[in-house]
Write a protein that holds these residues in place. Structure first.
Motif, PDB file in Angstrom:
ATOM      1  N   ARG A  29       0.773  -1.230   0.129  1.00  0.00           N
ATOM      2  CA  ARG A  29       0.071   0.021  -0.110  1.00  0.00           C
ATOM      3  C   ARG A  29       1.007   1.290   0.026  1.00  0.00           C
ATOM      4  O   ARG A  29       0.643   2.051  -0.744  1.00  0.00           O
ATOM      5  N   ARG A  30       1.949   1.129   0.944  1.00  0.00           N
ATOM      6  CA  ARG A  30       2.903   2.430   0.898  1.00  0.00           C
ATOM      7  C   ARG A  30       3.544   2.464  -0.543  1.00  0.00           C
ATOM      8  O   ARG A  30       3.545   3.772  -1.094  1.00  0.00           O
ATOM      9  N   GLU A  31       3.805   1.641  -0.938  1.00  0.00           N
ATOM     10  CA  GLU A  31       4.670   1.468  -2.336  1.00  0.00           C
ATOM     11  C   GLU A  31       3.632   2.114  -3.449  1.00  0.00           C
ATOM     12  O   GLU A  31       4.405   2.943  -4.243  1.00  0.00           O
ATOM     13  N   GLN A  37       2.965   9.454  -5.742  1.00  0.00           N
ATOM     14  CA  GLN A  37       3.540  10.834  -5.425  1.00  0.00           C
ATOM     15  C   GLN A  37       4.929  10.583  -4.757  1.00  0.00           C
ATOM     16  O   GLN A  37       5.159  10.197  -3.621  1.00  0.00           O
ATOM     17  N   PRO A  38       6.182  10.768  -5.523  1.00  0.00           N
ATOM     18  CA  PRO A  38       7.436  10.231  -5.373  1.00  0.00           C
ATOM     19  C   PRO A  38       7.909  11.167  -4.044  1.00  0.00           C
ATOM     20  O   PRO A  38       8.868  10.731  -3.225  1.00  0.00           O
ATOM     21  N   ASP A  44       9.123  10.286   3.620  1.00  0.00           N
ATOM     22  CA  ASP A  44       9.358   9.251   4.657  1.00  0.00           C
ATOM     23  C   ASP A  44      10.581   8.963   5.142  1.00  0.00           C
ATOM     24  O   ASP A  44      10.795   8.857   6.366  1.00  0.00           O
ATOM     25  N   ALA A  45      11.554   8.986   4.190  1.00  0.00           N
ATOM     26  CA  ALA A  45      13.148   8.991   4.720  1.00  0.00           C
ATOM     27  C   ALA A  45      13.429  10.140   5.504  1.00  0.00           C
ATOM     28  O   ALA A  45      14.357   9.857   6.425  1.00  0.00           O
ATOM     29  N   GLU A  46      12.950  11.233   5.163  1.00  0.00           N
ATOM     30  CA  GLU A  46      13.608  12.555   5.947  1.00  0.00           C
ATOM     31  C   GLU A  46      13.138  12.474   7.469  1.00  0.00           C
ATOM     32  O   GLU A  46      13.872  12.607   8.390  1.00  0.00           O
ATOM     33  N   LEU A  86      -0.078  16.482   0.714  1.00  0.00           N
ATOM     34  CA  LEU A  86       0.231  15.764  -0.294  1.00  0.00           C
ATOM     35  C   LEU A  86      -0.738  14.593  -0.233  1.00  0.00           C
ATOM     36  O   LEU A  86      -1.359  14.143  -1.487  1.00  0.00           O
ATOM     37  N   LEU A  87      -0.966  14.106   0.860  1.00  0.00           N
ATOM     38  CA  LEU A  87      -1.919  12.690   0.916  1.00  0.00           C
ATOM     39  C   LEU A  87      -3.193  13.347   0.668  1.00  0.00           C
ATOM     40  O   LEU A  87      -4.098  12.856   0.071  1.00  0.00           O
TER      41      LEU A  87
END
Length: 331
Positions: A29-31, A37-38, A44-46, A86-87
């Motif tokens: 689902r996350r992917e 939306q890249p 998420d990484a930040e 964004l979501l």
């Protein structure tokens, strides 16, 4: 109240399989969201990196980390707000990227405060139902589906009661036994000719008691004594036979069916006495089901066994016409 190792192992396996499946679905689902939306992947990484920096800054010795921690927190909040917007633009809820546990009590650990969580107990209960269903028709055999209509209302002159009245009393007794089951519930002896409902009511009791989280073992006398003999004489080695014997001795409720159909050898008599006496001593409940009458049991087995049964078991005598035969005749 405890499930035996066999049931617990199966439950844990299914528990972990379902947990992994949920985690895989969450990753997919996350992917899917990240693909749409890249920038969300970057956020998420930040966020993960920011949390690591907050922790390392807070643990740094020799300096006051409060100012740095506050700055990182503001950065974190800014990223969260960007993610939310964004979501929202994708028509998704703000928490759709979070991996939520199926059980809020234990966070999918299966254990809470050193005790089994109710989520894992539910898995154990289902596994036990599967185990019992291998020998019992738990889907159809319940107190609700038990019908007195198959039993005659004609009074038996020798007993002074009709089969229907007798079965009404037996059914109510079994219901009370199942509803109030616990340690020290006592033991039942279901005795009478084949086809009168002994297995049906045994299944109904097993269904109710198992659903309350108690461990229940249902097996035939022939198979149980075979497992005891295999362990005694080393006919089978390994953990399986030992586990079968332990299940018989340690379960909360043992239902031993078809007592009297086995070959009555000195070993069988010894094993039966060990089962009955051991479970009585440990206050573990047992239901014996047999086509033999009480006096026939006394003649077939030792006086010690007969004494234990007569003194520690409530006798439920079944009589009437063979229900299986009546069902077949009436189609």
């Amino acid at each position: 109240m405890a499930y035996d190792g066999k049931i617990l192992r199966r439950a844990l396996q299914r528990f972990e399989e379902d947990k992994r499946a949920r985690e895989e679905r969450a990753r997919d689902r996350r992917e899917g969201v990240f693909h749409r939306q890249p920038r969300l992947r970057e956020i998420d990484a930040e966020l993960r990196a920011t949390m690591s920096r907050i922790l390392s800054t807070a643990l740094r010795k020799g300096t006051d980390p409060r100012a740095a921690v506050e700055a990182l927190k503001k950065q974190n909040l800014g990223l969260q707000e960007e993610r939310r917007l964004l979501l929202e633009g994708l028509g998704l809820p703000a928490d759709c990227l979070e991996e939520k546990p199926a059980c809020p009590l234990c966070a999918d650990a299966g254990w809470r405060d050193g005790r089994m969580c109710r989520c894992l107990k539910a898995y154990c209960a289902r596994e036990q139902q599967r185990e019992l269903s291998r020998m019992l028709d738990l889907g159809n055999q319940s107190f609700e589906s038990f019908s007195l209509g198959w039993y005659s209302e004609a009074e038996d002159p020798a007993l002074g009661v009709s089969p229907r009245e007798n079965m009404d009393w037996i059914c109510r007794t079994c219901k009370r036994y199942a509803a109030g089951f616990g340690q020290g519930s006592g033991n039942l002896l279901l005795t009478g000719d084949p086809g009168l409902g002994k297995t049906f009511l045994s299944a109904a009791i097993a269904r109710e008691v198992s659903a309350e989280g108690y461990s229940v073992v249902y097996d035939t006398a022939v198979h149980i004594f075979d497992r005891f003999e295999a362990r005694k004489f080393g006919r089978e080695l390994g953990e399986a036979v030992e586990a079968d014997v332990e299940r018989v001795m340690d379960c909360d409720l043992l239902i031993l069916d078809d007592l009297g159909t086995e070959m009555t050898t000195p070993f069988v008599q010894s094993a039966l006495y060990s089962i009955l006496n051991g479970r009585i001593t440990d206050r573990r409940a047992t239901i014996l089901s047999t086509n033999l009458k009480l006096d026939e049991l006394a003649r077939r087995y030792t006086p010690q066994i007969a004494s234990r049964i007569e003194g520690e078991y409530q006798v439920l005598p079944f009589f009437g016409e063979d229900i299986r035969r009546l069902r077949k005749e009436r189609g």
